[in-house]
Design an enzyme around this catalytic site. Structure first.
Site, short mmCIF file in Angstrom:
data_model
loop_
_atom_site.label_atom_id
_atom_site.label_comp_id
_atom_site.label_asym_id
_atom_site.label_seq_id
_atom_site.Cartn_x
_atom_site.Cartn_y
_atom_site.Cartn_z
N HIS A 146 -18.11 -35.52 -68.31
CA HIS A 146 -17.47 -34.28 -67.84
C HIS A 146 -15.95 -34.38 -67.98
O HIS A 146 -15.29 -33.44 -68.45
CB HIS A 146 -17.81 -34.04 -66.37
CG HIS A 146 -19.25 -33.72 -66.10
ND1 HIS A 146 -19.94 -32.76 -66.78
CD2 HIS A 146 -20.12 -34.25 -65.18
CE1 HIS A 146 -21.18 -32.69 -66.31
NE2 HIS A 146 -21.31 -33.58 -65.35
N HIS A 159 -21.64 -40.74 -66.66
CA HIS A 159 -22.00 -39.33 -66.56
C HIS A 159 -20.78 -38.48 -66.22
O HIS A 159 -20.49 -37.49 -66.91
CB HIS A 159 -23.08 -39.16 -65.48
CG HIS A 159 -23.48 -37.73 -65.24
ND1 HIS A 159 -24.59 -37.17 -65.81
CD2 HIS A 159 -22.90 -36.74 -64.48
CE1 HIS A 159 -24.68 -35.91 -65.43
NE2 HIS A 159 -23.67 -35.62 -64.62
N GLU A 160 -20.07 -38.88 -65.19
CA GLU A 160 -18.88 -38.13 -64.78
C GLU A 160 -17.77 -38.26 -65.81
O GLU A 160 -16.97 -37.33 -65.99
CB GLU A 160 -18.40 -38.60 -63.40
CG GLU A 160 -19.40 -38.40 -62.28
CD GLU A 160 -19.85 -36.96 -62.14
OE1 GLU A 160 -19.06 -36.05 -62.45
OE2 GLU A 160 -21.01 -36.75 -61.73
#
Length: 377
Positions: free
Chosen positions: A29, A25-26
């Site tokens: 980003h 998920h990170e």
């Protein structure tokens, strides 16, 4: 009944499930930010004090926090939770400021924020598509095979051979569509549209309820119509078709998650059904003990939930940022810093309250309150 795994298995499985998903998920980003030339100052898995880490040649500090319940990427210029420019940001040299998050156009910031949840959905699509390629796809038409006596279907007069066309306003294309629809609608009155002998008919019935006990003795309540499938078959899925099947299955689970949230908000599903980290750890351990296929399937489900939850329009979450970006796009100017500050404070309080609620629910699921009541009594 299978014996429940021990605490160590729960913890190990929890880290195996949540750790990679938070990282990916990170990473979504991070990669989007890097694509647009934003410097990442920190990439953390977990919160709190750093346990171990290193700094790469780009100046990004990669680290693990002692509390493994999430993670974050801190971009240059992203100096407060609401991602608002500060005097500190304005004081940066022009060249350095150009590499900050706040210096980027609105559409680029939106993509960077959305990339995290998108990464979670991609994980689920890959897993579910790979399962379809490896094991094929079960095709079960929405045809009534058997009717449980006394059930909602029996009271509605449904018979073997009837083809269900609609439940409520939902078009039914497969037998699983009915199971998903009824599972979270126990006690609701629903209109059933079905075909019998070439004629389309409608009837109303009240969805029943049933207790389901899994292999570990966990009991859950779910709505049921009271019918069994007529037939099913497995069809092979090619490598080209697999991603499409993965997308379709992921989207179906997203829709089901959204409907579950709607039922929860409307009070049709009790708040006790909500689970948090402790229950995820328990389910992770149980999936781990059943083997790698079940564990990987569970990872796909949690990845979908992680992506979905982060897209909710709640300040502090990715969806909250995207909501304010949408407002900014319409107004053609950012939301006032004071409004953002109070919104994010409210969002933080809401998230903390939710975490407290699900933790209390989790403790109840583990029997803590029941045992305490027994000791006091």
């Amino acid at each position: 009944m299978i014996q429940s795994p021990g605490i160590l298995i729960y913890l190990l499985a929890f880290l195996i499930v949540l750790g990679p998903l938070v990282f990916l998920h990170e990473l979504g980003h991070y990669l989007a930010g890097r694509w647009f030339g934003v410097k990442a100052e920190e990439f953390s898995i977990g919160f709190g004090r750093e346990v171990v880490g290193f700094t790469d040649k780009r100046g990004t500090r990669w680290k693990f926090g002692w509390l493994p319940l999430g993670g974050y990427v801190r971009f240059a210029g992203d100096m407060n939770p609401a991602s608002q420019p500060t005097s500190e940001w304005l004081a940066l040299p022009a060249k350095e400021r150009a590499r900050t998050f706040q210096a980027k156009p609105l559409w680029q910031r939106a993509i960077i924020v959305a990339a995290g949840p998108i990464a979670n959905f991609i994980v689920a699509i890959v897993i579910l598509g790979a399962f379809a390629f490896a094991y094929g796809q079960r095709i079960t038409p929405p045809v009534v095979g058997t009717v449980v006596p006394g059930s909602a279907a029996a009271q509605a007069g449904l018979q073997s051979g009837d083809r269900i066309r609609e439940l409520g306003e939902r078009t039914i294309d497969a037998f699983d569509d009915m199971a998903f629809y009824t599972a979270i609608r126990a006690g609701e009155t629903v209109t059933v549209t079905y075909e019998r002998g070439g004629r389309t008919q409608t009837v109303q019935t009240v969805i029943g309820s049933d207790s389901f006990k899994d292999r570990f003795g966990n009991v859950t309540q779910r709505g049921m119509l009271g019918i069994g499938p007529a037939q099913s078959k497995f069809e092979p899925v090619s490598l080209i078709e697999a991603p499409v099947v993965g997308v379709v299955r992921t989207w179906g689970l997203v829709v089901m998650t959204a409907e579950g949230l709607k039922q929860l908000i409307l009070g049709r599903v009790p708040l006790s059904q909500m689970g948090g980290p402790l229950r995820i750890a328990k389910m992770s351990g149980e999936s781990f003990s059943l083997g790698p296929v079940e564990l990987i399937g569970f990872i796909a489900l949690i990845s979908i939930n992680l992506g979905f939850i982060n897209l909710l329009p709640v300040p502090v979450l990715d969806g909250g940022h995207l909501l304010f970006y949408a407002v900014e796009a319409v107004r053609r100017r950012p939301v006032e810093p004071k409004v953002m500050e109070w919104a994010f404070r409210g969002g933080l309080i809401a998230i903390l309250a939710l975490m407290l609620l699900v933790t209390l629910n989790d403790l109840g699921a583990f029997g803590v309150w029941r045992n305490l009541a027994g000791l006091i009594g």
